[in-house]
Design an enzyme around this catalytic site. Structure first.
Site, PDB file in Angstrom:
ATOM      1  N   GLU A   1     120.750 -10.353 127.104  1.00  0.00           N
ATOM      2  CA  GLU A   1     121.826 -11.085 126.433  1.00  0.00           C
ATOM      3  C   GLU A   1     122.758 -10.158 125.666  1.00  0.00           C
ATOM      4  OE1 GLU A   1     122.258 -14.735 123.231  1.00  0.00           O
ATOM      5  OE2 GLU A   1     120.735 -14.849 124.803  1.00  0.00           O
TER       6      GLU A   1
ATOM      7  N   ASP B   1     118.078 -14.357 125.887  1.00  0.00           N
ATOM      8  CA  ASP B   1     117.190 -14.960 124.901  1.00  0.00           C
ATOM      9  C   ASP B   1     116.424 -16.125 125.514  1.00  0.00           C
ATOM     10  OD1 ASP B   1     117.697 -13.287 122.831  1.00  0.00           O
ATOM     11  OD2 ASP B   1     118.897 -14.685 121.656  1.00  0.00           O
TER      12      ASP B   1
ATOM     13  N   TYR C   1     110.459 -13.828 117.941  1.00  0.00           N
ATOM     14  CA  TYR C   1     111.723 -14.542 118.154  1.00  0.00           C
ATOM     15  C   TYR C   1     111.952 -15.559 117.037  1.00  0.00           C
ATOM     16  CZ  TYR C   1     115.303 -17.152 120.746  1.00  0.00           C
ATOM     17  OH  TYR C   1     116.465 -17.766 121.141  1.00  0.00           O
TER      18      TYR C   1
END
Length: 801
Positions: free
Chosen positions: A8, A103, A307
């Site tokens: 990303e 992501d 994350y």
């Protein structure tokens, strides 16, 4: 042939490359090894086209052109990142397989799917789905790549979210703006969140304080002293309260009831993003956006947390061994003493307060990783500390208390005492301030328990009474008090309300059940709050969120138009739930979009017959709201006069169009991930990474500077052809003195990662470019380049190496 890996962002791409192709050649825009070519997006490379790409007539905002509902949405490359899109297209020709390494979430999936659709990539797709960027996790993720088709439902949900937000934002904003001659930003998530703030502020304003009186008595029994509060109907007569105090003072007392109950307080749940943002706001004073930005840096740059954009407070069985490894990795750090006292046996797969796979969907709770945290900034260290302490607390036992509840009777008057005696600190040893802060937090967040909290006293000293012995009331007094209005929202308490779609839910399980139908997602809520500030609907007074006149009027106009649904947190929460059901294959995206289109048409139909608001309704706005509205409205009136049409139906270019670029943004999506918003209403709307509209920029910068009495700094003549104005330094940017007559020229002070000086802006105005500077492009890439005035009409800047 090779496998193409699309990350990303550049940092993520480089991190992945270092693990799977450590000897690869760095080609600047991609990394090539023997088996893989690794490249990256820079947020959204592709965006939904503006209305005028479907029909030129939409360049002018006219009510009769609404609703705007494309049969098929057009995709366009983001002009600022089109070179990187070309790179992906070229390297894809050299590869027979593609790995989507964006992501692991809905927006990451959307970013990749837009690239795939636009470039018509036909190669088989695999999906890298990982929760942290440590080398071990990346290696494991590549060994367990998932099939791209497993995420088709998530792609459908992401596409539906994006297109629904375009339809509601574009039609709602254009309808209300052209009808009322003032820029009014409307969004699927933004508007109901604004309504939450409006409703809370109305409750505060309409609240009538009532005086009442408490009677407290102080008792002794042998060596023990304790305090009790009179029990009975609320006293509003001061004479009655004084009479009770006088009646019992100095009199013998008896203990009518005495109960002792053992209780435990277990560690708080692990963090999801929203809970981390709430605590960070309460304890550190950080905004939701700042917390998200810091957490993203801890994940992406430092790789010391998992994350962060997760909505889960739990982990799976596979995470339990990782948690034990992470605990070991914290030995020898600042947390060493707590690590040595930790009980590893408390974290296991059968502890449902920690391990609950049924409550983990895309990602588990936020955890520290096994990587040592070095080189953190002060703010990064603070957020990291919150995460590590919450993690460590799971390895500690419950805090243990004895709760003593006493009813003492004096002269037939009853007084209640509640003493919470600490026996064992347990996990609270990690929070030296926990006793004080815990009480304060409850008093703020749980209005229904304020009186109970006032009665409860916490002590670490032994406490006991003998129920068979008498006591003595040594003193008593009446205290005047006032009922308190609801608290104004802070960002932390607003996040809590957004998570449960505005419902005041105290029960933890019920609140968990509402997560699927909250307003926005954990990743997007911060951006929604920032957008409300940016369009001039709310301001901050310390930690408190305050509605502006513009924000108040916007909610009242929307509700008066008969489209209350647009302001309904619960209904919008149900839309979010439907998107989550689409991502699981439990609902149809086609049905969802049909309903969205019907609703957009309803909005337009209702606004069409609404009476136009008086201009005085918007007076007193913050500068950002004023200028955007004035420039927009002024131009609308001039266009209406020229065309001989009703001003409410007349369109405006580029001033209001630019200003409403932000208005057309999806209210729940991160600014950095909705590139289409920057140009959604015309070329003037785009400026820099995450940029806002020129109309708004003039509002936030130029108006304040354009008052000679304030001593504005003039840096040069406005380069916009035929303008004749001068450029002043405002609070946020350099705007034109002719903003009131529609000039939308602005140069943001903060551009391409640096704060511009007067001399640099003067060079841009006079020479069209600066000397070479250290700049930061979107995605964090640092370059040495000149800033160039690419568009003298709007102030749009580009870089030139």
């Amino acid at each position: 042939m090779k496998t193409l890996v699309i990350a990303e962002k550049p940092d993520m791409g480089r991190t992945i490359a270092a693990v799977i192709e450590p000897k690869a050649a760095n080609k600047r825009t991609y990394i090539e090894g023997s088996d893989y070519i690794i490249t990256w997006a820079i947020g959204h490379l592709i965006e939904l086209a503006e209305p005028d790409k479907y029909d030129e007539k939409y360049k002018k905002w006219r009510f009769e052109h609404l609703p705007i509902i494309p049969d098929e949405f057009k995709l366009l490359p983001n002009p600022r990142t089109k070179d990187q899109l070309k790179v992906i297209k070229e390297v894809a020709k050299q590869c027979d397989k593609i790995v989507n390494a964006c992501d692991a979430g809905r927006e990451g999936q959307h970013i990749f799917s837009l690239i795939q659709r636009h470039l018509k990539l036909k190669q088989p797709i695999k999906r890298l789905w990982i929760s942290d960027l440590t080398a071990e996790t990346i290696r494991s993720g590549f060994q367990q790549l998932k099939d791209g088709s497993d995420f088709d439902n998530l792609t459908r949900a992401a596409r539906a979210r994006s297109e629904a937000d375009w339809i509601i934002g574009m039609n709602g904003s254009r309808a209300f703006t052209t009808k009322h001659n003032v820029l009014l930003s409307v969004g699927r998530v933004q508007t109901p969140v604004l309504a939450l703030i409006y409703d809370r502020q109305k409750l505060i304003e309409d609240f009538s304080s009532l005086k009442f009186y408490e009677v407290e008595a102080f008792f002794t029994q042998e060596q023990t002293e304790y305090r009790g509060l009179w029990q009975g109907e609320r006293i509003t007569d001061p004479a009655k309260a004084e009479g009770i105090a006088a009646k019992v003072k100095g009199k013998p007392a008896r203990i009518a009831s005495y109960e002792v109950k053992a209780t435990k307080e277990y560690p708080f749940k692990l963090y999801d993003l929203t809970l981390l943002q709430r605590e960070s706001n309460a304890k550190l004073g950080f905004s939701a956006k700042k917390t998200l930005d810091v957490a993203q840096a801890l994940y992406e740059k430092h790789k010391v947390i998992s994350y962060p954009r997760t909505n889960s407070n739990y982990v799976t069985e596979q995470n339990i061994p990782e948690m034990h490894k992470t605990l070991s990795s914290l030995q020898g750090t600042a947390y060493d003493e707590w690590v040595r006292q930790a009980n590893r046996d408390l974290v296991h797969k059968n502890n449902k307060a920690i391990c609950n796979p049924a409550k983990v969907e895309d990602h588990h709770a936020i955890l520290p990783t096994g990587k040592r945290a070095n080189g953190l900034s002060a703010d990064e260290q603070k957020v990291y500390d919150l995460i590590v302490r919450r993690f460590l607390s799971q390895f500690y036992p419950a805090a243990e208390y004895k709760v003593h509840t006493v009813l003492t009777e004096v002269e037939k008057e009853t007084f209640k005492t509640t003493v919470k005696e600490l026996l064992q600190l347990g996990w609270k040893v990690l929070y030296p301030e926990s006793k004080k802060d815990g009480k304060r937090a409850k008093a703020k967040d749980d209005k229904g328990k304020e009186e109970d909290e006032a009665e409860e006293e916490e002590t670490s000293e032994p406490f006991s009474l003998n129920a068979s012995l008498g006591a003595h009331c040594r003193d008593a007094a009446a205290k005047e008090k006032e009922t308190q209005p609801p608290k104004a929202f802070t960002e932390g308490t607003l996040l809590k309300a957004m998570e449960s779609a505005g419902k005041q839910i105290e029960d933890e399980e019920l609140r968990d059940a509402m997560k699927d139908s909250g307003l926005g997602t954990p990743a997007t809520r911060a951006a929604t709050i920032e957008r409300l500030k940016h369009v001039g609907y709310v301001t901050m007074q310390g930690k408190r969120i305050t509605l502006t006149p513009k924000g108040r009027t916007a909610v009242e106009l929307i509700r008066a138009a008969g489209v209350e649904l647009l302001t309904s947190p619960e209904m919008t929460g149900q839309w979010e739930r439907r998107l989550n059901e689409i991502s699981r294959g439990q609902a149809s995206d086609e049905t969802f979009m049909r309903n969205v289109k019907k609703f957009a048409t309803l909005i337009v139909d209702k606004v069409r017959v609404q009476n136009r608001a008086a201009r005085t309704a918007f007076e007193g706005d913050e500068p950002a709201g004023k200028a955007g509205g004035r420039a927009s409205a002024g131009k609308t009136r001039r266009n209406a006069k020229a065309s001989g049409t009703d001003g409410a139906a007349a369109g405006t270019a580029p001033g209001a169009r630019a200003a409403a670029g932000t208005a057309a943004r999806e209210s729940g999506a991160p600014a950095s991930r909705v590139a289409s918003a920057r140009t959604a209403a015309g070329p003037a709307a785009g400026q820099r990474s995450g940029g806002a509209s020129a109309g708004q920029a003039a509002g936030s910068g130029a108006p304040a500077a354009a008052k000679p009495a304030d001593g504005p700094r003039v840096v040069g003549a406005c380069p916009r052809p035929g303008c004749g104005g001068t450029i002043f330094m405002g609070k946020k940017g350099y705007g034109c003195s002719h903003y009131k007559t529609g000039c939308t020229f602005v140069i943001w002070k903060e551009s391409f990662g640096r704060s511009l000086t007067d001399a640099q802006v003067k060079a841009l105005l006079e020479k069209g470019k600066t000397a070479k500077l250290k700049l930061e492009r979107q995605g964090g890439e640092e370059v040495s380049a000149r800033l160039v005035l690419a568009d003298p009409s709007t102030g749009r800047l580009e870089t030139e190496e």
